[in-house]
Scaffold this motif. Structure first.
Motif, short mmCIF file in Angstrom:
data_model
loop_
_atom_site.label_atom_id
_atom_site.label_comp_id
_atom_site.label_asym_id
_atom_site.label_seq_id
_atom_site.Cartn_x
_atom_site.Cartn_y
_atom_site.Cartn_z
N UNK A 164 14.79 -45.31 0.04
CA UNK A 164 15.60 -44.11 0.00
C UNK A 164 15.29 -43.30 -1.25
N UNK A 165 15.52 -42.00 -1.20
CA UNK A 165 15.27 -41.21 -2.41
C UNK A 165 16.13 -41.72 -3.56
N UNK A 200 16.06 -34.11 2.90
CA UNK A 200 15.50 -35.33 3.50
C UNK A 200 16.58 -36.08 4.26
N UNK A 201 17.75 -36.19 3.66
CA UNK A 201 18.84 -36.94 4.31
C UNK A 201 19.23 -36.29 5.64
N UNK A 248 6.04 -38.73 5.62
CA UNK A 248 6.09 -38.04 4.32
C UNK A 248 6.92 -36.76 4.41
N UNK A 249 6.90 -36.12 5.58
CA UNK A 249 7.70 -34.91 5.76
C UNK A 249 9.19 -35.25 5.69
N UNK A 250 9.56 -36.38 6.27
CA UNK A 250 10.97 -36.78 6.23
C UNK A 250 11.39 -37.19 4.83
N UNK A 251 10.44 -37.72 4.07
CA UNK A 251 10.77 -38.12 2.71
C UNK A 251 10.92 -36.92 1.80
#
Lengths: 424, 424
Positions: free
Chosen positions: B17-18, B33-34, B412-415
């Motif tokens: 998670x970030x 991202x969330x 990576x886009x979702x992150x």
């Protein structure tokens, strides 16, 4: 010990993170839990650093710490000079809870045991009693366990302690949610409603009860001990009459879809015709389990095979014989090593753990097992140099499983600190 | 397809998670991202419900959604009547990103392939070319892969698409961080700096590059497909020249300490003297891998054994023969089933997955494999009724690995959604 408990162990194991807070009291609970788990997992730190690490406002953190201090869950520790800070060093806060206890109760083939840990990670009660669990049957075994739990709880409460929960550990497959031991061939239990039975015996003051498989709890206890070294992947091998493994993968306990993960004792890995408690022949555990060890090492009349003597004493006696160079004992350990290796190699190939931890009776025979086993497993695994895996002996011996149970019981405090704060 | 991609798959797999946000732009990234991951994992929903699910204030959610709409990452969907809501139904928001592509490039023994997915989960490019990878060596194979990636990227960019990353998939053990294939015996690669080689060949416009083992990516692709059914534990068995498994445990990819987890192809499970690419004899994959299948099923001159013909066509031909009742083909499949069973039983006992998914060539022979295999595995596993495990065929056939690679590249886009929003 304490440091180990704070070293990130139970973190992801028991329950998911708290849900997003929907109201003020839920949000307070979630924040208290987050702060307490931070202190356990990352160690003592100042309020300023807690604010930084959690993203909570400093005023909120001060308020939360005041509540936790009030509840006896944390205490002021030594002054901590924050990294790079120029001003006054902050006062570090650390997990306390010396009066808050979790209990682990183990039922195994030839004994029952109880171990209590407080929130600081100190052992506050420990007892093991020989019992032929299979012979006496589930009802009598539950009587004996309830008796032990009652004694332990009474002793801790007499000191003003608060017992927050008890985990019952058994071999075999368990249904945690229903509190039922589905099938444990070595103790002859099948569909035993263990938690209901225990609750009935313990009466109205029963602490929260949990049920878990012995190998999984052993893995949990080992993981908490080793997590200081940044180990995230570990396989714990029980050394009991039966043999199972507990798997920690990526810092989480692997249970499987029906909680059967790690049931390796009945794999056919070594040529053998030995009858197994499961009704088949030649299962792995009949070649490396306690009966195999004692059968290889001694004649039936030998004291090490007398089940009325405490297991620890008998295994210590065998260790003494190995140290003294007794040929039969050494030969027995050589056979155990030969039979262990193919199974450990399999686990190393499939799971590629950082540590393979040998528990139970294996843990008694370090120098006489570990080198031989490691050499053999290295030859058998595909990955070069064991894929980074190390084979080590448990430091917890026969106490690992009960200790894991106590940790699991304590984890409820980390999930919801308010539950014990009211009564503290 | 889209639903599947949104169905909770890659969630925990790729990255943690970030971290707690330390500044405003980090906090914005974490919140974007969330929200995006919520829409992927839990499906379309209204702004009000997003606020409720994330705990973010409604005004913040509206602002975040506006940014994501601007960046082309989400779109307005159908009206959603919130559970129990009395007023106007909210407008649901759903993941979009039809122009944002992730690529998966696979190198295997007898082919190379490329598959692109967009953020909606649609396949936007797909190609497979026969190649004798072992014979041509790593440099020529990387040339061919780079050529394929260049073609795919050019085609997607010509439509205005944004290629966010490429995952290279190979058999064997890989060092993800270093971009090095450590050892892949079947293609003869040892310590090949694959990503550096690819980067050099692709030049200045190279998208982000990743490297992962084929079985692990196959498992990831299967997990995304099945996650709608709440499956959290899955083992994917590759059916290639080599055989490995990818393990999803508790919703997360199990890699092991040195990324060797799942290297089961070289276990000795079936009596056999067949030489293996690893230099030993009788490894499991020599009894169930592609060479075994083709050797059991056909004489050397047979077209199904001609490596210059696309593998899919050859396997389809074998399937036709099985359907037609050709005795040699059926006998070959019977042998494959017999040799598969002990390994699958082992995996079921150790990992207790909900699903054992058979991929690659196994996936072509459903009715001729699955019942026989299931019956045998059921007899061999300790847990009653397979411990709740079901043995199924992959729906992705030979494309699973490349698809998993594309999913990993898209993650990576979702992150960090902002990385593509600037350029959208």
């Amino acid at each position: 010990m304490k440091q180990a408990l704070q070293g990130s162990g139970v973190r992801d194991l028991a329950m998911a993170r708290p849900a997003v807070a929907r109201d003020r009291s839920a949000s307070r609970r979630a924040n208290l839990s987050m702060v307490l788990r931070l202190l356990r997992d990352e160690g003592p730190r100042s309020r300023a650093r807690i604010a930084e690490d959690t993203g909570l406002p400093k005023a909120t953190v001060s308020h939360l710490i005041a509540e936790l201090l009030d509840g006896g869950l944390v205490r002021e520790g030594e002054a901590e000079r924050d990294r790079g800070a120029v001003g006054r060093p902050g006062q570090a806060v650390e997990v306390d809870g010396g009066g808050i206890h979790g209990l682990g109760a183990e039922v195994n083939v030839d004994y029952i045991s109880l171990l209590a840990l407080n929130l600081r990670g100190e052992v506050t009660f420990e007892r093991r009693t020989p019992l032929d669990v299979r012979a006496v049957g589930p009802e009598a075994a539950l009587d004996a366990i309830a008796q032990l739990v009652t004694e332990g709880t009474a002793a801790l409460r007499a000191q003003g302690g608060n017992v927050v929960g008890v985990t019952l550990a058994t071999p075999g497959a368990v249904d945690m949610d229903a509190g039922i031991v589905k099938y444990a061939s070595n103790i002859g239990w099948r569909e035993v409603a263990a938690l209901a039975g225990l609750r009935e015996r313990l009466g109205p003051l029963t602490p929260e009860l949990h049920l878990e498989n012995d190998a999984k709890l052993g893995a949990l206890a080992e993981y908490v001990l080793t997590s200081a070294d940044n180990v995230r992947d570990l396989v714990y091998v029980t050394g009991q009459t039966g043999v199972g493994v507990g798997i920690i993968a990526g810092g989480r306990l692997l249970r499987g879809t029906g909680a059967y993960a790690g049931e390796v004792g009945h794999l056919r890995l070594v040529p053998s015709d030995q009858p197994c408690a499961c009704g088949r022949r030649g299962c792995w555990e009949t070649t490396i389990g306690r009966d195999a060890l004692l059968r290889y090492a001694a004649e039936p009349g030998d004291t090490v095979r007398d089940p009325t003597i405490d297991l620890d004493r008998r295994l210590a006696e065998l260790r003494d014989r190995a140290h003294a160079g007794d040929p039969r004992t050494l030969d027995a350990l050589g056979r155990i090593a030969d039979h262990l290796a193919p199974g450990l190699a399999l686990l190393a190939d499939i799971l590629n753990p950082r540590l393979l931890v040998l528990g139970g009776h294996f843990a008694y025979f370090g120098e006489h097992l570990i080198d031989t086993v490691t050499t053999q497993v290295r030859d058998l695994t595909m990955a070069p140099d064991l894929g980074g895996c190390e084979i080590v002996l448990s430091q917890l011996g026969l106490a690992g499983t009960a200790r894991g149970g106590a940790l699991l019981a304590l984890d409820t405090v980390y999930q919801d600190p308010t539950a014990v704060m009211a009564s503290a």
